[in-house]
Design a protein around this motif. Structure first.
Motif, PDB file in Angstrom:
ATOM      1  N   MET A   1      11.160   0.830  10.336  1.00 38.25           N
ATOM      2  CA  MET A   1      10.092   1.641  10.927  1.00 38.25           C
ATOM      3  C   MET A   1       9.071   2.012   9.849  1.00 38.25           C
ATOM      4  SD  MET A   1      10.331   5.293  12.935  1.00 38.25           S
ATOM      5  CE  MET A   1      10.785   6.199  11.476  1.00 38.25           C
ATOM      6  N   LEU A   2       7.805   1.854  10.173  1.00 39.11           N
ATOM      7  CA  LEU A   2       6.750   2.216   9.234  1.00 39.11           C
ATOM      8  C   LEU A   2       6.563   3.732   9.224  1.00 39.11           C
ATOM      9  CD1 LEU A   2       4.067  -0.516  10.037  1.00 39.11           C
ATOM     10  CD2 LEU A   2       5.784  -0.520   8.219  1.00 39.11           C
ATOM     11  N   ILE A   3       6.495   4.309   8.036  1.00 39.41           N
ATOM     12  CA  ILE A   3       6.322   5.753   7.904  1.00 39.41           C
ATOM     13  C   ILE A   3       4.825   6.079   7.925  1.00 39.41           C
ATOM     14  CG2 ILE A   3       6.760   7.769   6.456  1.00 39.41           C
ATOM     15  CD1 ILE A   3       9.240   6.459   7.713  1.00 39.41           C
ATOM     16  N   PRO A   4       4.396   7.014   8.784  1.00 41.10           N
ATOM     17  CA  PRO A   4       2.962   7.353   8.850  1.00 41.10           C
ATOM     18  C   PRO A   4       2.500   8.090   7.600  1.00 41.10           C
ATOM     19  CG  PRO A   4       4.246   8.799  10.271  1.00 41.10           C
ATOM     20  CD  PRO A   4       5.197   7.760   9.770  1.00 41.10           C
ATOM     21  N   VAL A   5       1.257   7.792   7.186  1.00 38.12           N
ATOM     22  CA  VAL A   5       0.633   8.443   6.040  1.00 38.12           C
ATOM     23  C   VAL A   5      -0.690   9.047   6.492  1.00 38.12           C
ATOM     24  CG1 VAL A   5      -0.263   8.170   3.700  1.00 38.12           C
ATOM     25  CG2 VAL A   5       1.678   6.783   4.463  1.00 38.12           C
ATOM     26  N   VAL A   6      -0.914  10.293   6.121  1.00 41.27           N
ATOM     27  CA  VAL A   6      -2.163  10.989   6.422  1.00 41.27           C
ATOM     28  C   VAL A   6      -2.892  11.265   5.118  1.00 41.27           C
ATOM     29  CG1 VAL A   6      -3.202  13.105   7.322  1.00 41.27           C
ATOM     30  CG2 VAL A   6      -1.261  12.071   8.504  1.00 41.27           C
ATOM     31  N   ALA A 106      -6.209   0.857  -0.249  1.00 44.02           N
ATOM     32  CA  ALA A 106      -5.013   0.535  -1.030  1.00 44.02           C
ATOM     33  C   ALA A 106      -3.761   0.608  -0.162  1.00 44.02           C
ATOM     34  CB  ALA A 106      -4.890   1.501  -2.210  1.00 44.02           C
ATOM     35  N   LEU A 107      -3.730   1.549   0.764  1.00 46.24           N
ATOM     36  CA  LEU A 107      -2.580   1.682   1.664  1.00 46.24           C
ATOM     37  C   LEU A 107      -2.485   0.505   2.636  1.00 46.24           C
ATOM     38  CD1 LEU A 107      -2.761   5.489   2.459  1.00 46.24           C
ATOM     39  CD2 LEU A 107      -0.910   4.318   1.269  1.00 46.24           C
ATOM     40  N   ALA A 108      -3.622  -0.142   2.878  1.00 43.16           N
ATOM     41  CA  ALA A 108      -3.608  -1.293   3.783  1.00 43.16           C
ATOM     42  C   ALA A 108      -3.263  -2.583   3.061  1.00 43.16           C
ATOM     43  CB  ALA A 108      -4.978  -1.431   4.454  1.00 43.16           C
ATOM     44  N   GLY A 109      -3.081  -2.530   1.755  1.00 42.02           N
ATOM     45  CA  GLY A 109      -2.757  -3.720   0.984  1.00 42.02           C
ATOM     46  C   GLY A 109      -1.316  -4.145   1.162  1.00 42.02           C
ATOM     47  N   PRO A 110      -0.975  -5.323   0.689  1.00 37.29           N
ATOM     48  CA  PRO A 110       0.371  -5.873   0.909  1.00 37.29           C
ATOM     49  C   PRO A 110       1.479  -5.057   0.277  1.00 37.29           C
ATOM     50  CG  PRO A 110      -0.883  -7.213  -0.656  1.00 37.29           C
ATOM     51  CD  PRO A 110      -1.838  -6.245  -0.062  1.00 37.29           C
ATOM     52  N   GLU A 111       1.185  -4.355  -0.824  1.00 40.34           N
ATOM     53  CA  GLU A 111       2.214  -3.584  -1.516  1.00 40.34           C
ATOM     54  C   GLU A 111       2.757  -2.455  -0.655  1.00 40.34           C
ATOM     55  OE1 GLU A 111       2.734  -1.034  -5.685  1.00 40.34           O
ATOM     56  OE2 GLU A 111       0.851  -2.056  -5.225  1.00 40.34           O
ATOM     57  N   ALA A 112       1.876  -1.838   0.138  1.00 36.74           N
ATOM     58  CA  ALA A 112       2.275  -0.651   0.902  1.00 36.74           C
ATOM     59  C   ALA A 112       2.448  -0.906   2.390  1.00 36.74           C
ATOM     60  CB  ALA A 112       1.241   0.457   0.695  1.00 36.74           C
ATOM     61  N   SER A 113       1.720  -1.863   2.961  1.00 39.83           N
ATOM     62  CA  SER A 113       1.665  -1.992   4.423  1.00 39.83           C
ATOM     63  C   SER A 113       2.979  -2.455   5.054  1.00 39.83           C
ATOM     64  CB  SER A 113       0.538  -2.956   4.811  1.00 39.83           C
ATOM     65  OG  SER A 113       0.735  -4.230   4.229  1.00 39.83           O
ATOM     66  N   SER A 114       3.899  -2.950   4.270  1.00 40.00           N
ATOM     67  CA  SER A 114       5.190  -3.359   4.840  1.00 40.00           C
ATOM     68  C   SER A 114       6.087  -2.166   5.133  1.00 40.00           C
ATOM     69  CB  SER A 114       5.907  -4.314   3.888  1.00 40.00           C
ATOM     70  OG  SER A 114       6.171  -3.682   2.652  1.00 40.00           O
ATOM     71  N   ARG A 115       5.767  -1.009   4.542  1.00 39.68           N
ATOM     72  CA  ARG A 115       6.615   0.177   4.759  1.00 39.68           C
ATOM     73  C   ARG A 115       5.836   1.408   5.209  1.00 39.68           C
ATOM     74  NH1 ARG A 115      10.132   0.593  -0.596  1.00 39.68           N
ATOM     75  NH2 ARG A 115      10.750   2.554   0.394  1.00 39.68           N
ATOM     76  N   LEU A 116       4.512   1.383   5.053  1.00 37.04           N
ATOM     77  CA  LEU A 116       3.691   2.547   5.380  1.00 37.04           C
ATOM     78  C   LEU A 116       2.594   2.158   6.355  1.00 37.04           C
ATOM     79  CD1 LEU A 116       3.128   3.845   1.722  1.00 37.04           C
ATOM     80  CD2 LEU A 116       4.952   4.558   3.307  1.00 37.04           C
ATOM     81  N   ARG A 117       2.181   3.099   7.191  1.00 31.07           N
ATOM     82  CA  ARG A 117       1.028   2.860   8.065  1.00 31.07           C
ATOM     83  C   ARG A 117       0.057   4.036   7.948  1.00 31.07           C
ATOM     84  NH1 ARG A 117       1.026   5.777  12.889  1.00 31.07           N
ATOM     85  NH2 ARG A 117       3.049   6.653  13.518  1.00 31.07           N
ATOM     86  N   LEU A 118      -1.203   3.729   7.837  1.00 37.96           N
ATOM     87  CA  LEU A 118      -2.230   4.757   7.745  1.00 37.96           C
ATOM     88  C   LEU A 118      -2.442   5.370   9.125  1.00 37.96           C
ATOM     89  CD1 LEU A 118      -4.366   6.121   5.939  1.00 37.96           C
ATOM     90  CD2 LEU A 118      -5.946   4.301   6.606  1.00 37.96           C
ATOM     91  N   ALA A 119      -2.070   6.635   9.269  1.00 40.91           N
ATOM     92  CA  ALA A 119      -2.093   7.280  10.578  1.00 40.91           C
ATOM     93  C   ALA A 119      -3.260   8.242  10.760  1.00 40.91           C
ATOM     94  CB  ALA A 119      -0.781   8.035  10.801  1.00 40.91           C
ATOM     95  N   CYS A 120      -3.957   8.590   9.679  1.00 41.11           N
ATOM     96  CA  CYS A 120      -5.083   9.520   9.799  1.00 41.11           C
ATOM     97  C   CYS A 120      -5.854   9.552   8.489  1.00 41.11           C
ATOM     98  CB  CYS A 120      -4.577  10.933  10.129  1.00 41.11           C
ATOM     99  SG  CYS A 120      -5.875  12.178  10.322  1.00 41.11           S
ATOM    100  N   VAL A 121      -7.173   9.573   8.582  1.00 37.06           N
ATOM    101  CA  VAL A 121      -8.036   9.860   7.426  1.00 37.06           C
ATOM    102  C   VAL A 121      -8.868  11.070   7.826  1.00 37.06           C
ATOM    103  CG1 VAL A 121      -9.842   9.048   5.894  1.00 37.06           C
ATOM    104  CG2 VAL A 121      -8.110   7.448   6.722  1.00 37.06           C
TER     105      VAL A 121
END
Length: 376
Positions: A1-6, A106-121
């Motif tokens: 499950m991808l963890i949301p990031v705000v 940076a959060l949308a890059g390959p390093e992070a996007s497999s485990r994190l999802r950008l949920a709010c800016v």
């Protein structure tokens, strides 16, 4: 499950703290990460991690550079990934002068996007100070909010934090402050909702769509509007501008308005879209790439649907998508004077046709700005 990031941005630390506290309270298991960047030029930053109960961890990070992008890559992303195994929500409390766009991308890059999802800016603002700060000509280095040798202007950063965000919130001040701040935001970012605080989206935000909202070729520019003393004026024309006349008018255009931006067309740079970006007396002009009309039709498939849609809205059989589309906002704006001044900068029948070789013999006052950026 991808963890949301705000992402929570904003020049006003107290407003950001209020927005972050609200998220921590609403979402059990949420963790907030903040990097204090005031000593980044000395190769040090302080990372603070907290949850609703208080500080969980505080560490000084030593760096071999003063680059914000590398700081994000070398410390923020690894810390987010490490915390993602236990946190239900990750909140990035951005330092005062940090713009959210590079962090979001940076959060949308390959390093992070497999485990994190950008949920709010989200950008949190102080209702009392925001209408004043957007008019200030101070540099961040003069207000103590710079990271390292940052020489940007305070109002420049504030405008970008407001215009890129997917949502905004107002904190502090009284009812009158909130009313004025909301009116100012209605002119600067009319398409962005003002909420009580950040909201966590069920699906990941698309950073390409966020970028298209502010990039010159596709920007969702404000429309003509009047709210009390605050005015937004849209200037739209289908004739090219004379470079020398526009350059001479720039000082008045910038100093008599608070915020202006858009895309424009110079007669001597017939193939290139130029971007105008000014706030609180500081102006930037940049090359935004070719007009679609300057490209072969086969190349249109290489640009985004948003870029094609924006060009289609401006399309004219004679000049294609070449257009003057500038938007000016400020208190007590003299509409007639601004329109008259801009119209006087357009080429007339005595001038050479746009793109003609004759323009090469004219002085180009924009060359130092544009050519320097192109060679950088």
């Amino acid at each position: 499950m991808l963890i949301p990031v705000v992402l929570v941005a904003g020049l006003h630390a107290s407003a950001r703290a209020a927005a972050v506290d609200l998220l921590l309270w609403r979402h059990p298991g949420a963790v907030a990460i903040h990097h204090d960047l005031r000593s980044i030029d000395a190769g040090r930053i302080q990372r603070v991690v907290r949850d609703v109960s208080g500080t969980l961890d505080r560490a000084e990070i030593r760096l071999a550079h003063d680059c914000l992008t590398r700081t994000v890559r070398e410390d923020l992303l690894p810390e987010l990934l490490r915390r993602s195994s236990t946190a239900s929500l990750l909140i990035v409390d951005l330092w005062d002068s940090v713009e959210p766009r590079p962090v979001a991308e940076a959060l949308a890059g390959p390093e992070a996007s497999s485990r994190l999802r950008l949920a709010c800016v989200h950008t949190a603002l102080d209702a009392e100070h925001m209408p004043i700060d957007i008019c200030r000509g101070d540099r961040l280095s003069e207000t103590g909010q710079a990271a390292g040798g940052d020489q940007r202007f305070l109002a420049e950063v504030l405008a970008r934090q407001v215009e890129y965000a997917a949502s905004l919130s107002l904190h502090g001040g009284d009812a009158e402050d909130a009313e004025l701040a909301a009116a100012v935001l209605g002119h600067l970012a009319p398409h962005t909702p003002i909420l009580t605080g950040p909201e966590v989206a069920d699906a990941a935000l698309c950073v390409h769509e966020l970028a298209e909202r502010v990039d010159p070729a596709t920007a969702q520019l404000p429309a003509d509007a009047q709210t009390g003393e605050i005015t937004t004026l849209v200037w739209h024309r289908l004739r090219p501008l004379h470079p020398s006349r526009l350059f001479e008018a720039m000082d008045e255009l910038v100093t008599t308005t608070v915020r202006s931006r858009g895309r424009f067309w110079l007669a001597n740079r017939h193939q290139r879209m130029l971007a105008w970006d000014a706030v609180a007396g500081a102006v930037s002009v940049e090359d935004a790439g070719p007009w679609l009309a300057a490209l072969p039709e086969a190349a249109w498939d290489l640009v985004t649907p948003a870029r094609r849609a924006a060009a289609a809205l401006d399309w004219n059989p004679m000049v294609g998508d070449r257009v003057q589309h500038l938007v000016f906002t400020g208190p007590d704006l003299d509409r007639d004077r601004i329109v008259s001044l801009l119209d006087s900068c357009l080429i007339d029948q005595e001038d050479a046709l746009p793109g003609a070789a004759e323009w090469a013999r004219h002085d180009d006052p924009f060359a130092p700005m544009l050519d320097l950026k192109e060679s950088a």
